[in-house]
Design a protein around this motif. Structure first.
Motif, PDB file in Angstrom:
ATOM      1  N   ASP A 146      56.387  56.685  76.508  1.00  0.00           N
ATOM      2  CA  ASP A 146      56.161  56.635  75.067  1.00  0.00           C
ATOM      3  C   ASP A 146      55.780  58.016  74.552  1.00  0.00           C
TER       4      ASP A 146
ATOM      5  N   TRP B 110      57.891  63.857  64.215  1.00  0.00           N
ATOM      6  CA  TRP B 110      57.033  62.707  64.513  1.00  0.00           C
ATOM      7  C   TRP B 110      56.101  63.042  65.673  1.00  0.00           C
TER       8      TRP B 110
ATOM      9  N   ASP C 224      52.000  63.285  65.806  1.00  0.00           N
ATOM     10  CA  ASP C 224      51.195  62.627  66.830  1.00  0.00           C
ATOM     11  C   ASP C 224      50.290  63.628  67.537  1.00  0.00           C
TER      12      ASP C 224
ATOM     13  N   TYR D  40      59.715  54.355  63.230  1.00  0.00           N
ATOM     14  CA  TYR D  40      58.509  54.555  62.443  1.00  0.00           C
ATOM     15  C   TYR D  40      57.307  53.987  63.181  1.00  0.00           C
ATOM     16  N   ASP D  41      56.115  54.411  62.716  1.00  0.00           N
ATOM     17  CA  ASP D  41      54.840  53.924  63.239  1.00  0.00           C
ATOM     18  C   ASP D  41      53.965  53.618  62.027  1.00  0.00           C
TER      19      ASP D  41
ATOM     20  N   LYS E  28      50.984  53.019  61.732  1.00  0.00           N
ATOM     21  CA  LYS E  28      49.650  53.612  61.757  1.00  0.00           C
ATOM     22  C   LYS E  28      49.603  55.001  61.140  1.00  0.00           C
TER      23      LYS E  28
END
Length: 273
Positions: free
Chosen positions: A81, A111, A115, A200-201, A203
């Protein structure tokens, strides 16, 4: 870095250095001088040092690793991940003796850059996202790059104005030869490991605003992979300035100098602030 192409490599192919970090081997290309800039590639355009990279390196110390499973970086079985990738990038900075860096990325790389900033805010001087994946904008879905027909690539990625010798996604064996097809197919496998189910996330909506970092969002006028509404939402959540360039999702290779100059001008401002 030289602008060359080998028989079995993509346009602007260059051989990488290799760094052992965190139990993995990362391919790494680095050039330039100035403020350190960690640049994270998207789901394609690996194994190269493009005119965009070269332009960045005129004003920054550009560190461009390849994520596990992409390009020349093998993928350990335990990398499953985005967090695994972010932790390896942090270990890379440790190995290079870099405490804080500017951070930029394109598409999936944007992205991952976000993160990284969320998990390691004290190590990031600024954040630049180019055509970023990662948010869900109702009614404006990111294209499913895994099912795109290679016959539509010129339209999808370049908005009808392709760059010669640059093929996004896996393409076909006829586009660049079987070895290059296999390499691009491997990149798409690496991308699938990180975003097969969702681009997408949810959060991020909550996690981006508290960052408080100097931030820049760069989009394209006619991006058919990441709709323009995504850039506007990223800018809103980050409290960032936003710029739109001509072209499609591949604007860093369509307009390398303009894209790189936007980033390095921003780095200078962030450094001087």
């Amino acid at each position: 870095m030289s602008d060359v192409r080998t028989r079995s490599g993509p346009r602007w192919h260059t051989e990488p250095d290799r760094v052992e970090v965190g139990g993995a081997e990362l391919a790494l290309r680095r050039d330039g001088a100035g403020e350190p800039l960690l640049y994270l590639h998207g789901h394609w355009l690996t194994r190269c040092w493009s005119p965009f990279h070269a332009r960045l390196a005129e004003r920054a110390d550009v560190i461009a690793p390849e994520a596990p499973g992409f390009g020349d970086s093998p993928c350990p079985p335990w990398v499953t991940d985005r967090t695994d990738v972010v932790l390896l990038y942090r270990a890379l900075l440790d190995a290079l003796g870099l405490d804080r860096v500017h951070l930029a990325g394109h598409g999936l790389g944007a992205w991952l850059a976000a993160d990284f900033a969320i998990l390691n805010p004290g190590r990031v001087k600024s954040l630049t996202v180019l055509a970023p994946f990662g948010l869900r904008v109702p009614g404006e879905p990111i294209a499913d790059v895994f099912i795109a027909d290679p016959a539509t690539y010129d339209d999808l990625y370049f908005s009808g104005e392709p760059v010669e010798g640059v093929v996004p996604g896996p393409g076909t064996p006829e586009l660049g030869g079987p070895e290059e097809f296999a390499a691009r197919y491997g990149d798409m496998g690496g991308a699938a490991r990180l975003m097969w189910d969702f681009r997408y996330d949810l959060k991020l909506e909550r996690r981006l605003p508290p960052l408080g970092l100097p931030a820049l969002v760069v989009t394209a006028d006619d991006d058919r992979v990441v709709p323009p509404a995504h850039g506007a939402r990223w800018a809103e959540l980050l409290g960032a300035r936003s710029h739109a360039l001509p072209g499609g999702h591949a604007f860093p290779v369509q307009h390398p100098e303009r894209t790189a100059d936007l980033i390095t001008d921003f780095l200078t401002e962030a450094h001087d602030a």
